[in-house]
Design a protein around this motif. Structure first.
Motif, PDB file in Angstrom:
ATOM      1  N   LEU A  62      24.496  23.376  42.622  1.00 37.95           N
ATOM      2  CA  LEU A  62      24.637  22.793  43.952  1.00 37.95           C
ATOM      3  C   LEU A  62      26.032  22.963  44.538  1.00 37.95           C
ATOM      4  CD1 LEU A  62      22.582  19.501  43.481  1.00 37.95           C
ATOM      5  CD2 LEU A  62      21.848  21.653  44.514  1.00 37.95           C
ATOM      6  N   SER A  63      26.987  23.421  43.740  1.00 36.70           N
ATOM      7  CA  SER A  63      28.339  23.620  44.258  1.00 36.70           C
ATOM      8  C   SER A  63      28.512  24.971  44.951  1.00 36.70           C
ATOM      9  CB  SER A  63      29.372  23.499  43.131  1.00 36.70           C
ATOM     10  OG  SER A  63      29.297  24.609  42.257  1.00 36.70           O
ATOM     11  N   LEU A  64      27.546  25.851  44.833  1.00 39.33           N
ATOM     12  CA  LEU A  64      27.637  27.176  45.444  1.00 39.33           C
ATOM     13  C   LEU A  64      27.401  27.098  46.946  1.00 39.33           C
ATOM     14  CD1 LEU A  64      25.576  29.194  42.827  1.00 39.33           C
ATOM     15  CD2 LEU A  64      28.065  29.186  43.099  1.00 39.33           C
ATOM     16  N   ARG A  65      28.186  27.827  47.694  1.00 39.02           N
ATOM     17  CA  ARG A  65      28.038  27.857  49.145  1.00 39.02           C
ATOM     18  C   ARG A  65      26.909  28.812  49.525  1.00 39.02           C
ATOM     19  NH1 ARG A  65      32.390  29.513  53.738  1.00 39.02           N
ATOM     20  NH2 ARG A  65      31.548  28.173  55.348  1.00 39.02           N
ATOM     21  N   PHE A  66      25.921  28.307  50.231  1.00 38.18           N
ATOM     22  CA  PHE A  66      24.806  29.081  50.788  1.00 38.18           C
ATOM     23  C   PHE A  66      23.911  29.733  49.737  1.00 38.18           C
ATOM     24  CE2 PHE A  66      28.242  29.812  54.117  1.00 38.18           C
ATOM     25  CZ  PHE A  66      27.890  28.691  54.839  1.00 38.18           C
ATOM     26  N   ARG A  67      23.951  29.277  48.503  1.00 42.24           N
ATOM     27  CA  ARG A  67      23.103  29.831  47.439  1.00 42.24           C
ATOM     28  C   ARG A  67      22.567  28.705  46.593  1.00 42.24           C
ATOM     29  NH1 ARG A  67      27.357  33.217  44.445  1.00 42.24           N
ATOM     30  NH2 ARG A  67      28.685  31.649  45.351  1.00 42.24           N
ATOM     31  N   GLY A  68      21.473  28.989  45.898  1.00 38.53           N
ATOM     32  CA  GLY A  68      20.874  27.973  45.045  1.00 38.53           C
ATOM     33  C   GLY A  68      21.134  28.164  43.570  1.00 38.53           C
ATOM     34  N   SER A  69      21.346  29.425  43.145  1.00 41.31           N
ATOM     35  CA  SER A  69      21.574  29.675  41.724  1.00 41.31           C
ATOM     36  C   SER A  69      22.668  30.725  41.541  1.00 41.31           C
ATOM     37  CB  SER A  69      20.276  30.102  41.020  1.00 41.31           C
ATOM     38  OG  SER A  69      19.693  31.244  41.596  1.00 41.31           O
ATOM     39  N   ARG A  70      23.316  30.665  40.362  1.00 39.42           N
ATOM     40  CA  ARG A  70      24.506  31.482  40.101  1.00 39.42           C
ATOM     41  C   ARG A  70      24.247  32.996  40.120  1.00 39.42           C
ATOM     42  NH1 ARG A  70      24.823  27.319  36.739  1.00 39.42           N
ATOM     43  NH2 ARG A  70      24.145  28.495  34.912  1.00 39.42           N
ATOM     44  N   ASN A  71      23.024  33.426  39.904  1.00 39.62           N
ATOM     45  CA  ASN A  71      22.725  34.857  39.901  1.00 39.62           C
ATOM     46  C   ASN A  71      22.716  35.452  41.311  1.00 39.62           C
ATOM     47  OD1 ASN A  71      20.187  33.241  40.174  1.00 39.62           O
ATOM     48  ND2 ASN A  71      19.350  35.273  40.576  1.00 39.62           N
ATOM     49  N   GLN A  72      22.598  34.626  42.324  1.00 40.52           N
ATOM     50  CA  GLN A  72      22.515  35.119  43.697  1.00 40.52           C
ATOM     51  C   GLN A  72      23.906  35.481  44.213  1.00 40.52           C
ATOM     52  OE1 GLN A  72      20.430  31.594  45.072  1.00 40.52           O
ATOM     53  NE2 GLN A  72      18.578  32.826  45.407  1.00 40.52           N
ATOM     54  N   ARG A  73      23.951  36.573  44.982  1.00 40.75           N
ATOM     55  CA  ARG A  73      25.225  37.060  45.506  1.00 40.75           C
ATOM     56  C   ARG A  73      25.238  36.966  47.022  1.00 40.75           C
ATOM     57  NH1 ARG A  73      24.931  42.909  42.638  1.00 40.75           N
ATOM     58  NH2 ARG A  73      22.845  42.726  43.546  1.00 40.75           N
TER      59      ARG A  73
ATOM     60  N   CYS B 288      21.876  43.389  59.032  1.00 41.34           N
ATOM     61  CA  CYS B 288      22.379  42.169  58.384  1.00 41.34           C
ATOM     62  C   CYS B 288      23.896  42.210  58.247  1.00 41.34           C
ATOM     63  CB  CYS B 288      21.771  42.024  56.985  1.00 41.34           C
ATOM     64  SG  CYS B 288      19.995  41.799  56.951  1.00 41.34           S
ATOM     65  N   ASP B 289      24.523  41.075  58.484  1.00 34.85           N
ATOM     66  CA  ASP B 289      25.940  40.923  58.201  1.00 34.85           C
ATOM     67  C   ASP B 289      26.151  40.468  56.759  1.00 34.85           C
ATOM     68  OD1 ASP B 289      27.227  41.452  60.861  1.00 34.85           O
ATOM     69  OD2 ASP B 289      25.838  39.864  61.436  1.00 34.85           O
ATOM     70  N   VAL B 290      25.330  39.497  56.336  1.00 36.28           N
ATOM     71  CA  VAL B 290      25.412  38.958  54.975  1.00 36.28           C
ATOM     72  C   VAL B 290      24.007  38.889  54.398  1.00 36.28           C
ATOM     73  CG1 VAL B 290      26.018  36.945  53.558  1.00 36.28           C
ATOM     74  CG2 VAL B 290      27.500  37.621  55.451  1.00 36.28           C
ATOM     75  N   LEU B 291      23.881  39.282  53.144  1.00 26.28           N
ATOM     76  CA  LEU B 291      22.622  39.201  52.410  1.00 26.28           C
ATOM     77  C   LEU B 291      22.841  38.323  51.190  1.00 26.28           C
ATOM     78  CD1 LEU B 291      19.683  40.516  52.152  1.00 26.28           C
ATOM     79  CD2 LEU B 291      20.751  41.975  50.415  1.00 26.28           C
ATOM     80  N   VAL B 292      21.970  37.332  51.009  1.00 28.81           N
ATOM     81  CA  VAL B 292      21.952  36.554  49.769  1.00 28.81           C
ATOM     82  C   VAL B 292      20.818  37.139  48.959  1.00 28.81           C
ATOM     83  CG1 VAL B 292      21.718  34.287  48.712  1.00 28.81           C
ATOM     84  CG2 VAL B 292      22.813  34.504  50.960  1.00 28.81           C
ATOM     85  N   ASP B 293      21.155  37.795  47.845  1.00 27.10           N
ATOM     86  CA  ASP B 293      20.124  38.513  47.096  1.00 27.10           C
ATOM     87  C   ASP B 293      19.802  37.853  45.778  1.00 27.10           C
ATOM     88  OD1 ASP B 293      22.297  39.315  45.415  1.00 27.10           O
ATOM     89  OD2 ASP B 293      21.414  41.299  45.134  1.00 27.10           O
ATOM     90  N   GLY B 294      18.625  38.193  45.273  1.00 26.32           N
ATOM     91  CA  GLY B 294      18.184  37.750  43.958  1.00 26.32           C
ATOM     92  C   GLY B 294      17.297  36.533  44.016  1.00 26.32           C
ATOM     93  N   PRO B 295      16.420  36.425  43.030  1.00 25.93           N
ATOM     94  CA  PRO B 295      15.514  35.274  42.988  1.00 25.93           C
ATOM     95  C   PRO B 295      16.262  33.990  42.665  1.00 25.93           C
ATOM     96  CG  PRO B 295      15.359  36.506  40.948  1.00 25.93           C
ATOM     97  CD  PRO B 295      16.255  37.302  41.875  1.00 25.93           C
ATOM     98  N   PHE B 296      15.690  32.866  43.085  1.00 24.17           N
ATOM     99  CA  PHE B 296      16.223  31.580  42.647  1.00 24.17           C
ATOM    100  C   PHE B 296      15.851  31.421  41.184  1.00 24.17           C
ATOM    101  CE2 PHE B 296      15.398  27.089  41.697  1.00 24.17           C
ATOM    102  CZ  PHE B 296      16.667  26.582  41.885  1.00 24.17           C
ATOM    103  N   VAL B 297      16.842  31.128  40.337  1.00 26.40           N
ATOM    104  CA  VAL B 297      16.622  30.918  38.906  1.00 26.40           C
ATOM    105  C   VAL B 297      16.985  29.466  38.607  1.00 26.40           C
ATOM    106  CG1 VAL B 297      17.264  31.606  36.562  1.00 26.40           C
ATOM    107  CG2 VAL B 297      17.098  33.335  38.382  1.00 26.40           C
ATOM    108  N   GLN B 298      15.956  28.684  38.317  1.00 27.71           N
ATOM    109  CA  GLN B 298      16.151  27.245  38.143  1.00 27.71           C
ATOM    110  C   GLN B 298      17.186  26.923  37.065  1.00 27.71           C
ATOM    111  OE1 GLN B 298      12.412  25.218  37.989  1.00 27.71           O
ATOM    112  NE2 GLN B 298      13.333  23.251  38.423  1.00 27.71           N
ATOM    113  N   GLU B 299      17.217  27.705  35.986  1.00 28.11           N
ATOM    114  CA  GLU B 299      18.171  27.456  34.902  1.00 28.11           C
ATOM    115  C   GLU B 299      19.618  27.723  35.337  1.00 28.11           C
ATOM    116  OE1 GLU B 299      15.460  29.528  34.579  1.00 28.11           O
ATOM    117  OE2 GLU B 299      14.209  27.992  33.650  1.00 28.11           O
ATOM    118  N   GLN B 300      19.783  28.450  36.450  1.00 29.48           N
ATOM    119  CA  GLN B 300      21.130  28.752  36.955  1.00 29.48           C
ATOM    120  C   GLN B 300      21.420  27.997  38.251  1.00 29.48           C
ATOM    121  OE1 GLN B 300      22.396  32.863  36.869  1.00 29.48           O
ATOM    122  NE2 GLN B 300      20.762  33.370  35.438  1.00 29.48           N
ATOM    123  N   ARG B 301      20.627  26.983  38.529  1.00 31.93           N
ATOM    124  CA  ARG B 301      20.822  26.191  39.743  1.00 31.93           C
ATOM    125  C   ARG B 301      22.225  25.600  39.751  1.00 31.93           C
ATOM    126  NH1 ARG B 301      18.675  20.358  41.088  1.00 31.93           N
ATOM    127  NH2 ARG B 301      18.796  20.408  43.354  1.00 31.93           N
TER     128      ARG B 301
END
Length: 171
Positions: free
Chosen positions: A139-150, A124-137
């Motif tokens: 939409l302004s994040l690039r390539f992620r759904g929630s703020r906890n994801q890296r 892998c070159d890039v990994l988006v990790d962590g579960p999607f957390v609806q409370e941290q959704r």
């Protein structure tokens, strides 16, 4: 290449939202996380989807000269690390960028102490990790759904023995 079967929910031939550039996206079938608000709940059932040979997916990617990278999504790609590691290895040899989404954290993946999981991570070159957390959704994040994801720069993180994040802006 060692041709193996992979259970998938489907593919997107050309995407510009699942990673940088024009990408081929593979949605794996089967996910243990069942995140509330998941974008792909149809991928949760491990018996769903269809089995395909990784050689077929490779041929599909290679047939499109516009594809600059491949995104492994889900479901949970790390539930099928062995065939995905082989597919990603061959794709990277051909110059494709590999981005993978997982509901596991980087730390959880390393704690699995599974050689197939590590083999996939190494491709892998890039990994988006962590579960999607609806409370941290967010939409302004690039390539992620929630703020906890890296967005993790995998080669650099493996080299330095710590998580190194990226913005993917340089890609």
């Amino acid at each position: 290449m060692i041709d193996q079967n992979l259970r998938i929910a489907g593919v997107i031939d050309e995407s510009i939202v699942d990673g940088p550039g024009i990408r081929f996206v593979i949605f794996t079938q089967g996910c243990p996380h069942h995140c509330p608000g998941c974008h792909n709940p149809q991928t949760h059932d491990f018996a769903g989807g269809q089995e395909v040979k990784i050689s077929r997916l490779l041929a599909d990617v290679q047939a499109d000269p516009l594809i600059g990278g491949v995104t492994l999504s889900g479901g949970e790609p790390f539930c099928q690390p062995k065939p995905l590691a082989e597919l990603a290895r061959v794709l990277r040899l051909g110059g494709k960028h590999i981005m993978t989404y997982t509901g596991y954290t980087w730390e959880q993946l390393l704690e699995m102490d599974d050689p197939d999981v590590l083999a996939l991570l190494r491709q892998c070159d890039v990994l988006v990790d962590g579960p999607f957390v609806q409370e941290q959704r967010d939409l302004s994040l690039r390539f992620r759904g929630s703020r906890n994801q890296r967005l993790i720069d995998v080669p650099t993180s493996l080299e330095q023995g710590r998580v190194v994040t990226t913005t993917c802006a340089h890609l």
